[in-house]
Design a protein around this motif. Structure first.
Motif, short mmCIF file in Angstrom:
data_model
loop_
_atom_site.label_atom_id
_atom_site.label_comp_id
_atom_site.label_asym_id
_atom_site.label_seq_id
_atom_site.Cartn_x
_atom_site.Cartn_y
_atom_site.Cartn_z
N LEU A 226 0.75 -1.38 0.05
CA LEU A 226 -0.01 0.08 -0.12
C LEU A 226 1.00 1.81 -0.02
O LEU A 226 1.77 0.81 0.32
N GLY A 227 -0.14 2.67 -0.03
CA GLY A 227 0.94 4.24 -0.29
C GLY A 227 1.89 4.22 1.04
O GLY A 227 2.88 5.18 1.14
N ASP A 228 0.86 4.00 2.02
CA ASP A 228 1.26 4.51 3.00
C ASP A 228 2.62 3.48 3.79
O ASP A 228 2.59 3.14 5.07
N GLY A 229 2.87 2.07 3.69
CA GLY A 229 3.73 1.61 3.10
C GLY A 229 3.98 0.22 3.94
O GLY A 229 4.43 -0.82 4.20
N THR A 230 2.17 -0.22 4.49
CA THR A 230 2.25 -1.45 4.92
C THR A 230 2.08 -2.30 3.55
O THR A 230 1.70 -1.78 3.10
N THR A 231 0.73 -3.75 4.35
CA THR A 231 1.03 -4.37 3.25
C THR A 231 -0.24 -5.01 3.11
O THR A 231 -0.62 -4.88 4.25
N LYS A 232 -0.73 -6.16 2.42
CA LYS A 232 -2.01 -6.56 2.49
C LYS A 232 -2.02 -8.14 2.05
O LYS A 232 -1.42 -7.79 0.85
N GLU A 233 -2.81 -9.27 1.91
CA GLU A 233 -3.00 -9.96 1.42
C GLU A 233 -4.07 -9.55 -0.21
O GLU A 233 -4.97 -9.10 0.90
N GLN A 234 -3.41 -10.09 -0.81
CA GLN A 234 -4.23 -9.89 -2.30
C GLN A 234 -4.28 -10.94 -2.79
O GLN A 234 -3.34 -11.47 -3.34
N PRO A 235 -5.64 -11.96 -3.33
CA PRO A 235 -5.18 -12.77 -4.30
C PRO A 235 -4.64 -12.24 -6.04
O PRO A 235 -5.36 -11.10 -6.58
N LEU A 236 -3.65 -13.00 -6.32
CA LEU A 236 -3.45 -11.92 -7.38
C LEU A 236 -3.84 -13.23 -9.01
O LEU A 236 -2.82 -14.06 -8.59
N MET A 237 -4.25 -12.68 -9.86
CA MET A 237 -4.13 -14.08 -10.58
C MET A 237 -3.53 -13.69 -11.70
O MET A 237 -2.95 -12.76 -11.93
N THR A 238 -2.85 -14.63 -12.51
CA THR A 238 -1.89 -15.18 -13.64
C THR A 238 -2.26 -15.33 -14.66
O THR A 238 -2.71 -16.49 -14.99
N LEU A 239 -1.84 -14.40 -15.51
CA LEU A 239 -1.39 -14.54 -17.23
C LEU A 239 -0.26 -15.18 -17.73
O LEU A 239 0.37 -13.66 -17.25
N HIS A 240 -0.21 -16.26 -18.13
CA HIS A 240 1.16 -16.34 -19.58
C HIS A 240 0.96 -16.18 -20.83
O HIS A 240 -0.01 -16.72 -21.06
N GLU A 241 0.84 -15.10 -21.45
CA GLU A 241 0.68 -14.76 -22.95
C GLU A 241 1.29 -13.19 -23.60
O GLU A 241 2.35 -12.72 -23.13
N LYS A 242 1.37 -13.44 -24.49
CA LYS A 242 1.68 -12.32 -25.38
C LYS A 242 0.50 -11.08 -26.20
O LYS A 242 -0.55 -12.11 -25.89
N LEU A 243 1.16 -10.33 -25.37
CA LEU A 243 0.31 -9.17 -25.37
C LEU A 243 0.97 -7.50 -26.04
O LEU A 243 2.24 -7.83 -25.71
N ALA A 244 -0.59 -6.78 -25.98
CA ALA A 244 0.53 -5.32 -26.17
C ALA A 244 1.02 -5.32 -24.95
O ALA A 244 0.75 -5.05 -24.12
N TYR A 245 2.75 -4.46 -24.52
CA TYR A 245 3.35 -4.61 -23.20
C TYR A 245 4.15 -2.81 -24.02
O TYR A 245 5.19 -2.74 -25.30
N MET A 246 3.81 -2.09 -22.82
CA MET A 246 5.55 -1.00 -22.92
C MET A 246 6.04 -0.51 -21.61
O MET A 246 5.47 -0.84 -20.79
N GLU A 247 7.13 -0.08 -21.60
CA GLU A 247 7.65 0.11 -20.41
C GLU A 247 8.91 1.29 -20.33
O GLU A 247 9.83 1.21 -22.13
N ASN A 248 8.34 2.07 -19.45
CA ASN A 248 9.82 3.26 -19.69
C ASN A 248 10.30 3.16 -18.27
O ASN A 248 10.83 2.64 -17.42
N GLU A 249 11.17 4.63 -18.04
CA GLU A 249 12.09 4.36 -17.00
C GLU A 249 11.33 5.13 -15.97
O GLU A 249 11.46 5.11 -14.54
N ASP A 250 9.37 5.76 -16.00
CA ASP A 250 8.73 5.58 -14.88
C ASP A 250 7.67 4.69 -14.33
O ASP A 250 7.65 4.31 -13.43
N PHE A 251 6.64 3.75 -16.10
CA PHE A 251 6.22 2.92 -15.56
C PHE A 251 6.48 1.93 -16.61
O PHE A 251 7.14 2.23 -17.24
N GLN A 252 5.42 0.58 -16.02
CA GLN A 252 4.83 -0.83 -17.00
C GLN A 252 4.03 -0.58 -17.04
O GLN A 252 2.89 0.04 -16.88
N ALA A 253 3.38 -0.68 -18.62
CA ALA A 253 1.36 -0.81 -18.90
C ALA A 253 1.51 -2.09 -19.67
O ALA A 253 2.50 -2.55 -20.81
N VAL A 254 0.48 -2.27 -19.51
CA VAL A 254 0.05 -3.95 -20.76
C VAL A 254 -1.83 -3.42 -20.52
O VAL A 254 -2.49 -3.04 -20.36
N ILE A 255 -1.20 -4.08 -22.14
CA ILE A 255 -3.65 -3.87 -22.28
C ILE A 255 -4.00 -5.57 -22.60
O ILE A 255 -3.47 -6.42 -23.01
#
Length: 414
Positions: A226-255
């Motif tokens: 979380l933004g305040d430095g604490t954490t929580k448990e969260q279900p994360l879904m996983t996908l392995h696939e060919k996707l539209a992706y971009m990355e620069n020095e500030d962020f990652q992004a996917v479609i």
């Protein structure tokens, strides 16, 4: 002189629950536009729609979890209906906030009708519905042109109601519940101000399957930062696939495309050392168009949060801050083209929006935050990417054909 208020209630529902077979390609049932317009008229308001979203986002109050999820398209449609009743300085200010200075009602109406006709094209795996309604105090009458325009261009359902009746809130809320498939059962309070002239309501409902579904067997609880430095448990879904992706020095992004390829979710994850707040400051139409051009198809892994949230917004102060001042002023508002016999004494009281979003393995709207710590240089495009969305992130839901951002969200705690 008696004054009347016009609460503009903008209701959004983004339901990403499991989708069964919906039927053949078709426009939303019951939505008929009885006005002439050109197919491409929508192009004149796409950048205005998207910029309106970027403008209103920083003026929106986060909910108790720090999340914001809004629809610029729903706001645009509702304000466009009200624009038909405005004149003078109020009309000028509304046009400026809508980024369409100098536009006339007919042009704006045709653009909205064109846009809605483009969006309302459902398929077997996705469904987008738009519903407009206006609830008029039965002591008043709409101006003939206003009545005709909102019916013809926006397919608005107009009903006269007794504002003082205890049944009126129930009647309006029942319409809301039906228009949102039961996701939003209430939008109007049990007591209505007796000086209310009308309620203008827009509802958007979306439901869609992912093109590439996440396997539930791979959904696991992980740490979300979380933004305040604490954490929580969260279900994360996983996908392995060919996707539209971009990355620069500030962020990652996917479609993440929805089945049928008419709609997509864009997910932006600020890098460690950066923040969601810093990313939001860079949100402009120019940057949005620049980023969209930088996506490339690439193999990779996405870990996306599975979550559900509701969001409420009241934008009166925000719209005043953006320049729509007289519309909310009971002395200066000019809505003489809306209601007969009021001599300018109609004004807007509230602009309200409600949203609901559900993200799961089979489809819907999502935002997840999980990212592996990466170098400041862009990763080579020939190596698989990994994007673990495990900290605050930003999402949009976009119509691919028109480029319309229907929904956007700043997700701090899914």
């Amino acid at each position: 002189m008696k004054k009347f208020i016009v609460p503009i209630i903008v209701m959004i529902i983004f339901a990403g629950v499991i989708v069964s077979v919906i039927g053949k390609n078709q426009e939303s049932p019951g939505f008929i536009i009885n006005a002439a317009f050109n197919k491409d008229d929508y192009q004149t308001i796409i950048s205005a729609n998207n910029q309106l979203g970027f403008d209103i986002l920083p003026e929106s109050e986060p909910n108790k979890d720090g999340n914001i999820f809004i629809s610029p398209t729903s706001l645009l449609i509702a304000l466009s209906m009200a624009f038909n009743g405005a004149d003078g300085i109020t009309k000028e200010e509304m046009a400026k906030v809508l980024h369409k200075e100098g536009i006339e009602s007919e042009q704006l109406n045709k653009a909205n009708a064109s846009l809605m006709s483009m969006l309302l094209n459902n398929s077997k795996h996705s469904r987008l519905e738009i519903a407009n309604s206006i609830w008029l105090n039965n002591q008043l009458q709409f101006q003939d042109d206003f009545d005709q325009n909102v019916r013809d261009y926006y397919n608005a359902e107009i009903q006269e109601v007794d504002i003082n009746s205890s049944r009126t809130p129930e009647i309006i809320n029942n319409w809301v519940e039906k228009a949102t498939n039961g996701r939003i059962p209430k939008i109007v309070d049990e007591e209505i101000n007796p000086d209310t002239a009308a309620f203008l309501i827009n509802a958007i409902y979306f439901k869609g399957d992912w093109m590439h579904e996440f396997d539930p067997k791979h959904t696991k609880k992980r740490i979300f930062h979380l933004g305040d430095g604490t954490t929580k448990e969260q279900p994360l879904m996983t996908l392995h696939e060919k996707l539209a992706y971009m990355e620069n020095e500030d962020f990652q992004a996917v479609i993440l495309p929805y089945a049928g390829e008419k709609m997509s979710m864009y997910v932006f994850l600020p890098k460690e050392g950066s923040s969601l707040e810093e990313f939001r400051k860079r949100l402009t139409n120019d940057n949005w168009e620049k980023w969209k051009a930088e996506f490339n198809e690439k193999d990779g892994t996405v870990l996306l949060p599975k979550f559900q949230l509701e969001y409420d917004a009241e934008w009166s102060k925000a719209l005043v801050k953006l320049g729509m001042t007289t519309a909310f002023d009971d002395e200066k508002a000019v809505f003489t083209k809306m209601v007969k016999g009021t001599k300018g004494s109609v004004w807007i009281d509230k602009v309200k929006q409600k949203t609901f979003i559900n993200v799961d393995e089979q489809g819907s709207e999502a935002a997840g935050a999980t990212s592996v710590k990466m170098d400041t240089k862009a990763a080579p495009m020939d190596s698989p990417f990994q994007m673990e969305i495990n900290r605050p992130f930003f999402i949009t839901i976009t119509n691919n054909e028109t480029g319309t951002i229907l929904f956007l969200g700043s997700i701090s705690k899914p």
